[in-house]
Design a protein around this motif. Structure first.
Motif, mmCIF file in Angstrom:
data_model
loop_
_atom_site.group_PDB
_atom_site.id
_atom_site.type_symbol
_atom_site.label_atom_id
_atom_site.label_comp_id
_atom_site.label_asym_id
_atom_site.label_seq_id
_atom_site.Cartn_x
_atom_site.Cartn_y
_atom_site.Cartn_z
ATOM 1 N N ALA A 610 36.719 33.185 -29.885
ATOM 2 C CA ALA A 610 35.428 32.739 -30.411
ATOM 3 C C ALA A 610 34.958 31.489 -29.660
ATOM 4 O O ALA A 610 35.758 30.665 -29.226
ATOM 5 N N ILE A 611 33.633 31.364 -29.507
ATOM 6 C CA ILE A 611 33.017 30.153 -28.974
ATOM 7 C C ILE A 611 31.922 29.743 -29.951
ATOM 8 O O ILE A 611 31.010 30.526 -30.251
ATOM 9 N N LEU A 612 32.015 28.515 -30.461
ATOM 10 C CA LEU A 612 31.045 27.997 -31.417
ATOM 11 C C LEU A 612 30.222 26.898 -30.757
ATOM 12 O O LEU A 612 30.688 26.218 -29.842
ATOM 13 N N ARG A 613 28.992 26.726 -31.276
ATOM 14 C CA ARG A 613 28.129 25.666 -30.768
ATOM 15 C C ARG A 613 27.484 24.945 -31.949
ATOM 16 O O ARG A 613 26.994 25.573 -32.888
ATOM 17 N N TYR A 614 27.477 23.613 -31.864
ATOM 18 C CA TYR A 614 26.926 22.766 -32.919
ATOM 19 C C TYR A 614 25.726 22.018 -32.367
ATOM 20 O O TYR A 614 25.816 21.371 -31.319
ATOM 21 N N ASP A 615 24.582 22.091 -33.051
ATOM 22 C CA ASP A 615 23.350 21.489 -32.556
ATOM 23 C C ASP A 615 22.979 20.202 -33.294
ATOM 24 O O ASP A 615 21.858 19.715 -33.193
ATOM 25 N N GLY A 616 23.924 19.661 -34.030
ATOM 26 C CA GLY A 616 23.659 18.451 -34.790
ATOM 27 C C GLY A 616 23.349 18.726 -36.236
ATOM 28 O O GLY A 616 23.397 17.822 -37.080
ATOM 29 N N LEU A 617 23.032 19.989 -36.539
ATOM 30 C CA LEU A 617 22.712 20.370 -37.912
ATOM 31 C C LEU A 617 23.605 21.498 -38.413
ATOM 32 O O LEU A 617 24.112 21.455 -39.529
ATOM 33 N N GLU A 618 23.791 22.510 -37.590
ATOM 34 C CA GLU A 618 24.569 23.646 -38.041
ATOM 35 C C GLU A 618 25.365 24.250 -36.891
ATOM 36 O O GLU A 618 25.083 24.011 -35.713
ATOM 37 N N TRP A 619 26.368 25.036 -37.284
ATOM 38 C CA TRP A 619 27.230 25.731 -36.327
ATOM 39 C C TRP A 619 26.723 27.158 -36.139
ATOM 40 O O TRP A 619 26.318 27.814 -37.092
ATOM 41 N N GLN A 620 26.774 27.611 -34.885
ATOM 42 C CA GLN A 620 26.396 28.978 -34.570
ATOM 43 C C GLN A 620 27.415 29.561 -33.604
ATOM 44 O O GLN A 620 27.925 28.855 -32.724
ATOM 45 N N PRO A 621 27.731 30.861 -33.762
ATOM 46 C CA PRO A 621 28.581 31.493 -32.733
ATOM 47 C C PRO A 621 27.810 31.568 -31.419
ATOM 48 O O PRO A 621 26.656 32.009 -31.390
ATOM 49 N N SER A 622 28.431 31.131 -30.340
ATOM 50 C CA SER A 622 27.773 31.130 -29.034
ATOM 51 C C SER A 622 28.108 32.369 -28.230
ATOM 52 O O SER A 622 27.315 32.809 -27.403
ATOM 53 N N LEU A 623 29.296 32.936 -28.470
ATOM 54 C CA LEU A 623 29.725 34.131 -27.740
ATOM 55 C C LEU A 623 29.679 35.329 -28.664
ATOM 56 O O LEU A 623 30.392 35.372 -29.674
#
Length: 746
Positions: A610-623
């Motif tokens: 899994a690859i996750l990404r955080y934009d300062g507000l919420e987490w989203q799966p990136s892959l």
């Protein structure tokens, strides 16, 4: 020209040609075709008649009009004749055509293989790899130079496309070359990487042809001390008793001027050459010959040994002899400057004898001499530079203002990167060097005692002296002279000279340190087991414990008030400058590493792909979910649109801001670390000493010289540090930054 035979009494007296025709008087009749030829035109190309042995004849001697100038080709692709006027690069023919080009080697024009394509363009150099081509000159070779038994580099392609070229391959560090003489070598110069000259004792002259050094026939037995040329067929060498030699590309010829020792030579062209030597000698050569230059400020106590110039400026260095009040003779460094009209003595910091001089321009000149002296001229004044040695430096040369070398006694080779002089690792032999020259930053020679010639390809890879044998897990620095490495219960620090170890009292409970990162030299974080968070303020380390004493895996941030710590259970801690606060992604993944591009942009990778990404507000799966069974160990990027993730079985994925794509890593070894200095200068390391480099084109293997597991690395410009699981630390240095790539291939 040719005419059809005509009828009529008007040609009475002419020769009959055919049943009813006549040829004008003096013309010749072709009785088979009933054609008349003007005198001397029969059997000639351009007479308009296709005769035996001709492929065509359009009545002229022009190319490009459907029949070439010698009537051997109808200028159609496939006829076996190369018609340059029609844009053909080759023509091996079709069917039973007999090609005229020997490079065809019995192969016909083909769309897929052979020398020539079906459209009469060469396969080699067309940007596509034909079936029987080893490589193509317009396609980057994706094989590493390591496969050719070099340490680094990307092979080129021979012009024939039939084999790889090792011209761009290199070996680590300075290496001793096969000797061609046992005589002392004192000077070196060349016109290019395959044309260099070295001179030395007893008239020794060597030539390097790109493969090795060979002795040349010398017309003198006098010691030679300097060599320079304006090109491969215009080379000067100078030496004892006024000896001056000249090479014209075939032979060395000797002349003499006076009886003084001549030590240095340099010029602006074949008719503008300067020679310097003992007793204040400066000679100049022009179209009228050699002449002594007028130096009103110099006396016989001066001795000049180095000369170099740019444009109208010429600099000469040396020394004079002074007897102190106690009768002790001493020498003092002297520098002269010529402005195209007059010589002037320059003011310079006190120094002993100066021996070598070189510059990138009139406002960037270096002079070296005794006791490790290095002086620099910026166009206004000479200043003394900090030198890492105290030995006599004999020679200096550079490829530019941020790539300068100085050589001297006791095997000393120094390098200047535009900021500091550092001592380079020379071959493990006790030699002194007297001359240095190169054709560029990846091609440098130094010469010295016992006929020694050493060569440098532009990159160093050195195991460093480490204060520990325990496994190391991570490395980070604020600069090449301020680097931290962590592992077990230790923090190591490199200050530019040596690595030092910091251990902590048992009461602090520090062990299992796994990651280190900092926002600057006075703000460094390290994390480990039992929730231990270490912070360095430039003076000392402070140990704190996270809200829950769990195992901490990784730390990264965007600044002193924005740091993230990855916890073993897939949660995070965030530091806002005041305190650590827990963060929990929506899904618990066994995460392995994090990388932060900014305050509102974090990437995290997991052991389960899994690859996750955080934009300062919420987490989203990136892959997105994939059928590929990825297992990631490390992530790093040069920016939010240029991120790399590496893991098991040689896995490398790249994110371009839109999607993740798999890259060819050329290995199946597990990869544990990825880092870089920019989008076209990225490294990855892993099992069994695997060391990879990405240059914007493809990943290539480098020779790490070890079989240990390499676990992490960090770069500052052209310098990288790599750590392994046995306490080993390696430093990779390039004298120039990585060259920009021109193409990318995932």
């Amino acid at each position: 020209m040719a005419l059809m035979a005509v009828t009529g009494a008007c040609l009475q007296g002419g020769d009959r040609c055919g049943d009813d025709g006549f040829c004008p008087i003096g013309h010749e009749c072709d009785k088979v075709n009933n054609i008349c030829f003007a005198p001397g035109h029969r059997g000639k190309c351009g007479n308009g008649i296709e005769e035996k042995g001709e492929a065509c004849d359009d009545g002229n001697a022009d190319n490009g009009d459907g029949c070439n100038a010698d009537c051997t080709s109808d200028e159609s692709c496939g006829n076996g004749v190369v018609d340059r006027a029609r844009g053909e690069e080759c023509d091996c023919g079709v069917d039973r055509s007999t090609p005229t080009d020997r490079l065809c080697r019995d192969a016909l024009n083909s769309e897929f293989r052979g020398y020539c394509r079906h459209d009469c363009k060469r396969h080699c150099g067309d940007g596509e790899l034909a079936e029987d081509e080893i490589c193509d000159t317009k396609v980057p070779v994706n094989t590493s130079c390591v496969s050719l038994r070099y340490d680094f580099g990307r092979p080129g392609c021979m012009d024939s496309c039939a084999d790889l070229s090792a011209a761009q391959c290199g070996v680590w560090n300075w290496r001793l070359q096969e000797p061609a003489t046992s005589s002392l070598l004192t000077g070196v110069w060349g016109s290019g990487p395959q044309d260099a000259f070295a001179v030395g004792d007893a008239g020794t002259i060597l030539h390097f042809n790109g493969q090795g050094w060979q002795a040349m026939q010398s017309p003198t037995t006098h010691d030679l001390w300097g060599v320079w040329g304006s090109g491969p067929r215009d080379v000067f060498a100078v030496g004892a008793t006024g000896t001056i030699l000249h090479y014209d590309g075939k032979d060395w010829q000797v002349t003499s001027y006076g009886s003084e020792s001549l030590i240095g030579v340099w010029g602006r062209g074949p008719q503008d050459v300067f020679v310097v030597g003992a007793t204040g000698t400066i000679l100049h050569y022009d179209d009228k010959g050699w002449q002594t230059m007028d130096l009103p400020m110099v006396d016989d106590e001066y001795e000049f040994s180095g000369v170099w110039g740019k444009e109208q400026d010429v600099f000469v260095v040396g020394h004079d002899f002074v007897i102190d009040e106690d009768g002790t003779p001493r020498d003092h460094g002297k520098i002269l400057r010529y402005d195209g009209k007059n010589w002037q003595l320059m003011n310079s910091p006190p120094s002993q004898s100066l021996h070598g001089v070189w510059g990138s321009g009139p406002q960037d000149v270096f002079a070296v001499g005794r006791e490790g002296t290095i002086l620099h001229y910026d166009g206004e004044r000479w200043t003394k530079m900090t030198s890492p040695v105290s030995v006599w430096l004999h020679g200096v040369w550079g490829s530019g203002p941020k790539d300068v070398y100085a050589v001297g006694e006791d095997g000393t080779i120094l390098h200047y990167d535009g900021e500091d002089w550092t001592k380079m690792t020379s071959p493990p032999v006790e030699l002194s060097f007297f001359g240095v020259w190169g054709s560029g930053p990846q091609d440098v020679f130094a010469v010295g005692l016992e006929g020694a010639t050493v060569h440098y390809d532009g990159e160093d890879w050195q195991p460093m002296t480490s204060p520990t044998l325990e496994p190391l897990s991570d490395v980070w620095g604020s600069g090449p002279n301020d680097v931290f490495a962590v592992g077990a219960d230790k923090v190591l620090h490199y200050n530019g000279q040596e690595w030092q170890s910091k251990t902590f009292p048992p009461a602090d409970g520090v062990h299992g340190l796994s990651s280190v990162w900092g926002s600057g030299p006075n703000d460094v974080f390290a994390v480990g087991e039992n929730g231990k968070i270490l912070r360095y303020n430039g003076q000392e380390w402070q140990v704190t414990t996270a809200p829950e004493p769990k195992r901490l895996y990784a730390v990264w941030g965007s600044g002193p008030n924005d740091a993230f710590v990855l916890v073993y259970d897939g949660t995070f801690l965030h530091y806002d400058g005041q305190e650590w606060q827990p963060m929990t992604p929506p899904t618990r993944e066994p995460l392995s590493d994090i990388w932060v591009s900014g305050p509102k942009d974090l990437f995290a990778v997991s052991f389960t792909g899994a690859i996750l990404r955080y934009d300062g507000l919420e987490w989203q799966p990136s892959l997105p979910t994939s059928e590929e069974a990825y297992s990631f160990r490390s992530v790093w990027g040069s920016g939010p649109r240029d991120v790399f993730a590496v893991g098991e079985n040689g896995t490398i994925l790249h994110y371009d801001g839109e999607e993740w794509r798999a890259m060819s890593s050329t290995t199946l070894a597990d990869l544990y670390g990825v880092w870089g200095s920019g989008p076209r200068d990225v490294f990855a390391v892993g099992e069994s000493g695997v060391l990879l480099h990405y240059d914007g084109i493809s990943w290539l293997k480098l020779n790490s010289t070890t079989e240990r597991r390499l676990v992490a690395g960090w770069s500052a410009g052209s310098t990288s540090f790599v750590v392994d699981n046995g306490g080993g630390i390696y430093r990779h240095t390039r004298t120039t930054p990585a060259a920009p790539a021109t193409a990318a291939s995932p």
